[in-house]
Design a protein around this motif. Sequence first.
Motif, PDB file in Angstrom:
ATOM      1  N   GLN A  47      -4.975   1.941 -11.885  1.00 22.05           N
ATOM      2  CA  GLN A  47      -3.728   1.170 -11.793  1.00 22.05           C
ATOM      3  C   GLN A  47      -3.943  -0.329 -12.047  1.00 22.05           C
ATOM      4  N   GLU A  74       2.738   6.799  -6.769  1.00 21.07           N
ATOM      5  CA  GLU A  74       1.727   7.751  -7.241  1.00 21.07           C
ATOM      6  C   GLU A  74       2.161   9.200  -6.998  1.00 21.07           C
ATOM      7  N   ASP A  92      -8.221   7.841  -9.795  1.00 23.22           N
ATOM      8  CA  ASP A  92      -9.184   6.750  -9.719  1.00 23.22           C
ATOM      9  C   ASP A  92      -8.404   5.491  -9.342  1.00 23.22           C
ATOM     10  N   PRO A  93      -8.713   4.869  -8.196  1.00 21.66           N
ATOM     11  CA  PRO A  93      -7.944   3.680  -7.781  1.00 21.66           C
ATOM     12  C   PRO A  93      -7.999   2.553  -8.814  1.00 21.66           C
ATOM     13  N   LYS A 143       2.759   1.730  -3.295  1.00 21.89           N
ATOM     14  CA  LYS A 143       1.842   2.219  -4.329  1.00 21.89           C
ATOM     15  C   LYS A 143       1.656   3.739  -4.186  1.00 21.89           C
ATOM     16  N   GLU A 144       1.445   4.194  -2.926  1.00 24.43           N
ATOM     17  CA  GLU A 144       1.275   5.632  -2.688  1.00 24.43           C
ATOM     18  C   GLU A 144       2.542   6.402  -3.054  1.00 24.43           C
ATOM     19  N   LYS A 152       0.829  -1.215   0.000  1.00 25.81           N
ATOM     20  CA  LYS A 152       0.000   0.000   0.000  1.00 25.81           C
ATOM     21  C   LYS A 152       0.864   1.266   0.000  1.00 25.81           C
TER      22      LYS A 152
END
Length: 362
Positions: free
Chosen positions: A113, A46, A109-110, A42-43, A39
Amino acid sequence: MAITSSLLDKLQAIRLRFEEIGTQLTDPSVISDTKRYIKLNKEYKELEELVAVSMDYKNILDNIESTKALLKEEKDEEMREMARAELDEMEERIPQMEEEIKILLLPSDPEDQKNVVVEIRSGTGGDEASIFAGDLFRMYTKFCEDKGWKVEVTHTSEGTSGGYKEVVFNVSGNGVYGIMKYESGVHRVQRVPQTETQGRVHTSAATVAVLPEAEEFDVQIRQEDIRKDTYCSSGPGGQSVNTTYSAIRLTHIPTGIVVTCQDQKSQLKNLDKAMIELRTRIYNLEHQKYLDEISSKRKTMVSTGDRSAKIRTYNYPQGRVTDHRVNFTLYNLTAVMDGDIDAIINKLQMEENAERLKEAEM
């Protein structure tokens, strides 16, 4: 100046968060917690682009201030002229950079990905529609290859004169759905069919559906709700490809959704692929409600919310491709059919970003 100051405050907070995550990702307790690590990673990814752009933005603002200070003190006219030219160039870049930062600041928008499941089905036009469905499959395969994405076919039903009545395939890679989602809808072709003896131009169609692939934690499926059937994989004309029962058909009893996979010789591999597709289709029953909601606001996504919508025409006599959502036309049909659809997708992304900015300002 108030806008610039407010933007800089936001960017500073994001930069601090980015640095904080970077530190956490080296923490052994975080590394050992797989879910948390994934998690945070991923952040971090981004935020990476936004932080890079914000650093450039701050550097230009600092350079503008120092150039203005230089102009106040410098007496040499030639140096002043060079400084003014540099200042004009930097100030021209600011609005464009601020626009780019505003777009990057919009909530992502999740789903974007995610990997995708793509299904192409021949529509009106008989054999020619199947041939066109095959052309679209080749176009997407080439496009995905250029992006470095992996394509895996899970199910095919071949047309009697070539192409496909239906082809289903998975695409995995970085940010696949965020790019491929614009392809959902009806694609129309205008050309002289191979089966036409009179040389007349016919119109045929194929439907494309792009579904964000559901991960295991996105949807829970009870094993007792699934009926599993096995059978021999079949090829063109219905002949058996192998004599083992490796092909899989899964039926989800509560929803009636049926998926098949016969691409692999191993029954276990086919079962894994079929489960991914089943999860995806169940997940997309809910996701469709979201698509229907945004389709009323954004013309770029109208076809995703309503798969009966005609989104694009491929006209062979004129060598023309037109995307009807943004009224965008290209005269490089051959390149497009060879997978060069970046210009179309970029145009749709720009239009959607403009619409999202407008929504955010309202």
